[in-house]
Design a protein around this motif. Structure first.
Motif, PDB file in Angstrom:
ATOM      1  N   VAL A  37       3.607  -6.424  -1.880  1.00 20.97           N
ATOM      2  CA  VAL A  37       2.226  -5.989  -2.052  1.00 20.97           C
ATOM      3  C   VAL A  37       1.587  -6.796  -3.164  1.00 20.97           C
ATOM      4  O   VAL A  37       2.261  -7.357  -4.021  1.00 20.97           O
ATOM      5  N   TRP A 537      -5.912   3.448 -11.923  1.00 26.47           N
ATOM      6  CA  TRP A 537      -4.985   4.264 -11.155  1.00 26.47           C
ATOM      7  C   TRP A 537      -3.863   3.385 -10.641  1.00 26.47           C
ATOM      8  O   TRP A 537      -3.987   2.156 -10.588  1.00 26.47           O
ATOM      9  N   ASN A 547       0.540  -0.109  -5.673  1.00 22.50           N
ATOM     10  CA  ASN A 547      -0.872  -0.429  -5.489  1.00 22.50           C
ATOM     11  C   ASN A 547      -1.591   0.086  -6.735  1.00 22.50           C
ATOM     12  O   ASN A 547      -1.038   0.844  -7.525  1.00 22.50           O
TER      13      ASN A 547
HETATM   14  C1  LIG Z   1      -4.505  -0.463  -2.171  1.00 25.49           C
HETATM   15  O1  LIG Z   1      -5.514   0.486  -2.362  1.00 25.49           O
HETATM   16  C2  LIG Z   1      -6.786   0.026  -1.895  1.00 25.49           C
HETATM   17  C3  LIG Z   1      -7.833   1.056  -2.316  1.00 25.49           C
HETATM   18  O2  LIG Z   1      -7.417   2.331  -1.945  1.00 25.49           O
HETATM   19  C4  LIG Z   1      -6.733  -0.210  -0.386  1.00 25.49           C
HETATM   20  O3  LIG Z   1      -7.965  -0.684   0.050  1.00 25.49           O
HETATM   21  C5  LIG Z   1      -5.637  -1.229  -0.096  1.00 25.49           C
HETATM   22  O4  LIG Z   1      -5.481  -1.382   1.277  1.00 25.49           O
HETATM   23  C6  LIG Z   1      -4.323  -0.789  -0.701  1.00 25.49           C
HETATM   24  N1  LIG Z   1      -3.362  -1.860  -0.570  1.00 25.49           N
HETATM   25  C7  LIG Z   1      -2.150  -1.665  -0.065  1.00 25.49           C
HETATM   26  C8  LIG Z   1      -1.284  -2.887   0.009  1.00 25.49           C
HETATM   27  O5  LIG Z   1      -1.761  -0.571   0.300  1.00 25.49           O
END
Ligand SMILES: *[C@@H]1O[C@H](CO)[C@@H](O)[C@H](O)[C@H]1NC(C)=O
Ligand SMILES: *[C@@H]1O[C@H](CO)[C@@H](O)[C@H](O)[C@H]1NC(C)=O
Ligand SMILES: *[C@@H]1O[C@H](CO)[C@@H](O)[C@H](O)[C@H]1NC(C)=O
Ligand SMILES: *[C@@H]1O[C@H](CO)[C@@H](O)[C@H](O)[C@H]1NC(C)=O
Ligand SMILES: *[C@@H]1O[C@H](CO)[C@@H](O)[C@H](O)[C@H]1NC(C)=O
Ligand SMILES: *[C@@H]1O[C@H](CO)[C@@H](O)[C@H](O)[C@H]1NC(C)=O
Ligand SMILES: *[C@@H]1O[C@H](CO)[C@@H](O)[C@H](O)[C@H]1NC(C)=O
Ligand SMILES: *[C@@H]1O[C@H](CO)[C@@H](O)[C@H](O)[C@H]1NC(C)=O
Ligand SMILES: *[C@@H]1O[C@H](CO)[C@@H](O)[C@H](O)[C@H]1NC(C)=O
Ligand SMILES: *[C@@H]1O[C@H](CO)[C@@H](O)[C@H](O)[C@H]1NC(C)=O
Ligand SMILES: *[C@@H]1O[C@H](CO)[C@@H](O)[C@H](O)[C@H]1NC(C)=O
Length: 598
Positions: A37, A537, A547
């Motif tokens: 990620v 966060w 994330n």
């Molecule tokens: C991380 O969080 C953001 C905002 O909620 C979202 O748009 C994104 O897809 C997430 N990324 C992953 C890799 O889960």
């Protein structure tokens, strides 16, 4: 003296909380390579991380000769239990002492996944730097910590063995692959010819001082770097992982016998400290009764107060409440990319005036200097350097302590007072030291512990007054006032698949105001105000951040008689949005005061 302030005592609002949440704040890492990620800005790769805490050492005087001495380069892989890395150090022949400025550079490059780690640099067992590392990204990050080490000039000029040691305790395996590449160098700046008067030896200004009739004044050397620095560190550390004492509990002391030359007329103990493992977040620990009553399994107890105590021959000789440094994996690691938390790259050291104890110490015999931590839980790494000023014209000084009262810790407040006289060729001076520590700490849990608030504040005021013994006239005075407030709020919610979402807001700061005056010599004032606000966060699984998003603002302000330096940095999701530096220095003077010591 500033007006009295209200005294808050540690308070905990005790509510039932699930044990999994009791550990917040905690230590995390962002393992991008394994989890595949991306959090924050991918351009972190190759990025230089920033240390917002202290300004780089002041620019040297124009036209001063400059020599850079590289000393050590080492890769710290799996180093648990290994001896520190070592290299030979010798002062530069092309830039002989006296120096107007010496700075230490500690540069690091690391790639892969890794937790934050602690490191230190020692020269013949005397600690020169305590630091912690940034957590890397797969493509690698780098940074440099610079510290003004001019106060160690006597050691740098004539080190007893010339062995520079660096320990960085790291663990490398299939998951945590980051190897820290470290290089250490010194930069020496000589005194340019037009300043050479100012760099002369210390005793000049008090030539007529020791006569019986005139009131003596302090020698210039009094507030210059010490003549001798003795390590109060663990000599066994040379082969077992570093010279710091590793304190496991409140009754565990780190101690060393020191032999102070009988012509010492001033003594200052500089203490280095960093908390780890179950006490890394000591300022947010609940008391044990709370842990028992809630059937929690956490080892992070003993409530939220810690104090480092120094003792000379088992007598209390001074104490400090450490600044709560958040390491780069702490609270939310996204806060600290690419701006490290206050003090994380350059942990403060703390000066305790031991001159009143010279009556005990300066008899040419061995004495024990010991360090302990009130209510400590494993593990605290502490050690100290004893800075000593020696009478150039006498082999012995006469000295004695004044009345001594063991100060007791009254909850979170301690007031200590010592005095003692030392009679050297410069005259007979009485040094009075008065220190007041006050700490308040409120840890609140709400919503079954999902909401946690930490309100912490430590204040330390110290006043050192030096009087001519006969007339009791004040000839010198150093006042320091330090404050470390912290406000941390975290809200934890359950996420999907055993994850949780942690939202956190953190504001913390260091302010240190110092004024020093010596009659007929100088008057100096300095002010440091360093503050960070971070909010964001993160989605976590175990200790892995998968994330998240974070913003950090860091504002550093330092001013003294010679100039001012301000730096304001805005960072969001791994990118620097703005980095504004304002600095102005007056024509260089020979005098500087060390910012790092408080
Ligand atoms: C991380 O969080 C953001 C905002 O909620 C979202 O748009 C994104 O897809 C997430 N990324 C992953 C890799 O889960
Ligand atoms: C660390 O040093 C090793 C050996 O010189 C080198 O292969 C590696 O690329 C360096 N790592 C970083 C992040 O610079
Ligand atoms: C110390 O000795 C030097 C050289 O003899 C002399 O110039 C100086 O005044 C003396 N200083 C004190 C404080 O006695
Ligand atoms: C404290 O730690 C020391 C060193 O590990 C150990 O010897 C001692 O038994 C411990 N004391 C307590 C009360 O746990
Ligand atoms: C703690 O455990 C004891 C014994 O298992 C139980 O009686 C008590 O209710 C528990 N307390 C809490 C707060 O869960
Ligand atoms: C916990 O924090 C959340 C988010 O800030 C807030 O909505 C909620 O009211 C808080 N709960 C308590 C009991 O304070
Ligand atoms: C130094 O001054 C102290 C306090 O006035 C006095 O008690 C002491 O005898 C003096 N010492 C010498 C060596 O003159
Ligand atoms: C939850 O975990 C399972 C198994 O690890 C996985 O198949 C699923 O996609 C995950 N769901 C989410 C929303 O991440
Ligand atoms: C953090 O601060 C923001 C902005 O002031 C606020 O909206 C948010 O509720 C705060 N979060 C927590 C966990 O206190
Ligand atoms: C830096 O200066 C710019 C331009 O004046 C300003 O917009 C920005 O907010 C400043 N950044 C910080 C962190 O103060
Ligand atoms: C990533 O950082 C770079 C350089 O700091 C910046 O130009 C870019 O806009 C950033 N990208 C995102 C998505 O924040």
């Amino acid at each position: 003296m500033p007006p009295p302030r209200r005294l808050l005592l540690p308070v905990l609002l005790l509510l039932l909380i699930p044990s999994a949440i009791a550990g917040v704040p905690d230590r995390y890492t962002v393992r991008r390579s394994r989890l595949g990620v991306r959090t924050g800005n991918s351009s972190l790769s190759g990025q230089e991380y920033l240390d917002p805490t202290y300004p780089v050492p002041r620019p040297p005087a124009a036209a001063s000769p400059t020599c850079v001495v590289p000393v050590l380069t080492h890769s710290f892989g799996d180093t648990y239990g290994a001896p520190p890395a070592k290299a030979a150090y010798a002062p530069p022949p092309d830039c002989p002492a006296p120096w107007s400025l010496v700075s230490l550079s500690f540069s690091v490059a690391v790639a892969g996944d890794q937790y934050d780690r602690v490191a230190a640099v020692w020269l013949d067992g005397v600690e020169l730097l305590r630091t912690t590392t940034a957590e890397p990204v797969p493509g690698g990050v780098r940074w440099t910590v610079r510290r003004d080490v001019t106060r160690y000039a006597s050691l740098l000029r004539a080190p007893p063995s010339g062995v520079l040691s660096v320990m960085l305790e790291n663990l490398v395996n299939d998951e945590f692959t980051g190897v820290y590449n470290v290089s250490v160098s010194f930069e020496f700046h000589g005194a340019p010819a037009y300043l050479s008067d100012a760099a002369g030896s210390g005793s000049a200004s008090s030539s007529s001082s020791a006569t019986a009739t005139a009131t003596p004044t302090l020698p210039k050397s009094y507030l210059e770097p010490a003549d001798l620095i003795l390590p109060v560190s663990d000599p066994a550390g040379e082969s077992t992982g570093g010279f710091w004492f590793r304190l496991q509990n409140a009754s565990h002391a780190g101690s060393r016998l020191v032999t102070v030359p009988s012509n010492a007329y001033r003594a200052v103990l500089e203490v280095f400290v960093s908390p780890h493992a179950d006490d890394e977040f000591w300022y947010s620990n609940p008391p044990d009764i709370y842990i028992r009553e809630n059937n929690l399994s956490t080892a992070r107890g003993n409530a939220a107060y810690r104090e480092v105590v120094a003792a000379v021959d088992r007598r209390f000789a001074g104490s400090l409440v450490p600044f709560p440094v958040v390491y780069t994996g702490g609270v939310n690691p996204l806060f600290w990319q690419p701006v490290a938390a206050l003090g994380a790259f350059h942990l403060p050291s703390y000066d305790l005036e031991l001159t009143p104890f010279l009556g005990l110490l300066a008899d040419g015999k061995a004495h024990e200097v010991a360090l302990t931590v009130v209510d400590a839980i494993a593990e605290w790494r502490v050690d100290a350097n004893l800075h000593l000023w020696l009478d150039p014209n006498a082999s012995d000084v006469a000295a004695a302590m004044g009345p001594y009262r063991t100060p007791r810790l009254i909850r979170a407040k301690r007031k200590a007072r010592f005095s003692g006289w030392v009679s050297s060729s410069f005259g007979n001076f009485t040094t009075e030291v008065e220190t007041e520590l006050e700490t308040s700490s409120v840890v609140e849990f709400a919503d079954q512990g999902r909401n946690k608030t930490v309100r912490f504040q430590a204040e330390r005021e110290s006043e050192v007054v030096i009087r001519a013994a006969g007339t009791r006239k004040e000839v010198g005075k150093v006042e320091t006032e330090a404050k470390f407030p912290m406000l941390l709020r975290t809200v934890t919610e359950d996420g999907e698949n055993g994850t949780s979402v942690v939202r956190a807001n953190l504001t913390h700061s260091i302010t240190v105001e110092t004024s020093a005056e010596a009659e007929g010599l100088f008057e100096r004032e300095s002010k440091l105000a360093d503050e960070q606000t971070a909010a964001g966060w993160m989605l976590v699984r175990g200790h892995d951040v998968v994330n998240g998003s974070a913003a950090t603002t860091s504002v550093y302000r330092y001013s003294d008689d010679a100039g001012r330096y301000e730096r304001a940095i805005d960072a969001r999701d791994g990118s620097i949005l703005s980095d504004n530096v304002t600095e102005s220095y007056q024509a260089v003077t020979a005098k500087r005061s060390s910012v790092a010591a408080m």
